[in-house]
Design an enzyme around this catalytic site. Structure first.
Site, PDB file in Angstrom:
ATOM      1  N   LYS A  87       1.039  -1.123  -0.062  1.00  0.00           N
ATOM      2  CA  LYS A  87      -0.018  -0.017   0.046  1.00  0.00           C
ATOM      3  C   LYS A  87       0.949   1.156   0.062  1.00  0.00           C
ATOM      4  O   LYS A  87       1.824   1.378   0.933  1.00  0.00           O
ATOM      5  CB  LYS A  87      -0.805   0.006   1.101  1.00  0.00           C
ATOM      6  CG  LYS A  87      -2.057   0.627   1.254  1.00  0.00           C
ATOM      7  CD  LYS A  87      -2.882   0.266   2.223  1.00  0.00           C
ATOM      8  CE  LYS A  87      -3.988   1.246   2.297  1.00  0.00           C
ATOM      9  NZ  LYS A  87      -4.945   1.201   3.511  1.00  0.00           N
TER      10      LYS A  87
HETATM   11  C1  E4P Z   1      -8.362   1.654   3.823  1.00  0.00           C
HETATM   12  O1  E4P Z   1      -7.554   1.297   3.264  1.00  0.00           O
HETATM   13  C2  E4P Z   1      -8.140   2.836   4.615  1.00  0.00           C
HETATM   14  O2  E4P Z   1      -6.983   2.945   5.513  1.00  0.00           O
HETATM   15  C3  E4P Z   1      -9.199   3.048   5.625  1.00  0.00           C
HETATM   16  O3  E4P Z   1     -10.440   2.709   5.051  1.00  0.00           O
HETATM   17  C4  E4P Z   1      -9.381   4.419   6.064  1.00  0.00           C
HETATM   18  O4  E4P Z   1     -10.681   4.603   7.045  1.00  0.00           O
HETATM   19  P1  E4P Z   1     -11.108   5.843   7.950  1.00  0.00           P
HETATM   20  O5  E4P Z   1     -11.245   7.014   7.084  1.00  0.00           O
HETATM   21  O6  E4P Z   1     -12.282   5.276   8.698  1.00  0.00           O
HETATM   22  O7  E4P Z   1      -9.676   5.798   8.881  1.00  0.00           O
END
Ligand code: E4P
Length: 218
Positions: A87
């Protein structure tokens, strides 16, 4: 539609995996911190454990913000297990790293996507997934779901292989709307997935079936 869980909590991952409906896991540094996983060795061990639990793509995020650091970290993460998807944040160095990873055959998830333009850059660099954060857009009074709609249209226009991974999901209707729009994947907190089970008419109907059965069977 693929279902990923957005957590680093092993109990939550196991619970959903045991239901047989889990296709993958996404994590981020905040989620790792939330479960108290600290230090490089422990972080790598934790990712490996998740990979051994779930037969699907596991997103593991780099911490570096420079190209060289991202490459170093990404290679280390990818070497952990075949399920790892590296990622990478949506930055100039991130896009360069995604291109380099794609040439090496390392799969990537471009995170922190908030616009169609950013997603196009990531897709052109060869990202396996783009992660538009719809809940965080909603938080700033911008319609997150319309970004998902635009991405589905644009990616179809050009036949991009990159999958749209709707992230920052806050409630079950986000999941349902993403399914209607045609997002390839949703990554959700376990609580939002749990709520998909609930309908009062199911509970009432089941109670009635059991009561009627007992009336005749005693
Ligand atoms: C996914 O890859 C993200 O890290 C995550 O969905 C972020 O979510 P949030 O905005 O609830 O922190």
């Amino acid at each position: 539609m693929k279902f990923f869980i957005d957590t680093a909590n092993l109990d939550e991952i196991k619970e959903l995996n045991d239901l047989g409906i889990l296709d993958g896991v996404t994590t981020n540094p905040s989620l790792m911190a939330k479960v108290g996983v600290q230090g490089r060795e422990n972080v790598l061990k934790h990712y490996k454990t998740i990979c051994e639990m779930v037969d699907g793509d596991i997103s593991a995020e780099v911490i570096s913000t420079d190209f060289e650091g991202m490459l170093r970290e990404g290679k280390e993460l990818a070497a952990l297990h075949n399920n790892i998807v590296v990622k990478v944040p949506m930055t100039r160095d991130g896009i360069k790293a995604i291109k380099a990873f794609s040439e090496m055959g390392i799969r990537t998830n471009c995170t922190l996507i908030f616009s169609v333009g950013q997603a196009i850059l990531a897709a052109k660099a060869g990202a396996s997934y783009v992660s538009p954060f719809l809940g965080r857009l909603d938080d700033v009074s911008t319609d997150g779901l319309s970004l998902i709609e635009d991405l589905v249209l644009v990616f179809a226009n050009y036949g991009f292989d990159t999958e749209i991974l709707a992230a920052s999901i806050r409630h079950p209707m986000h999941i349902v709307e993403c399914a209607k729009i045609g997002a390839d994947v949703v990554t959700c907190p376990g609580s939002s997935i749990d709520k998909l089970f609930n309908h009062p008419l199911t509970d009432i109907g089941l109670a009635q079936f059991i009561a009627d059965y007992k009336k005749v069977e005693g």
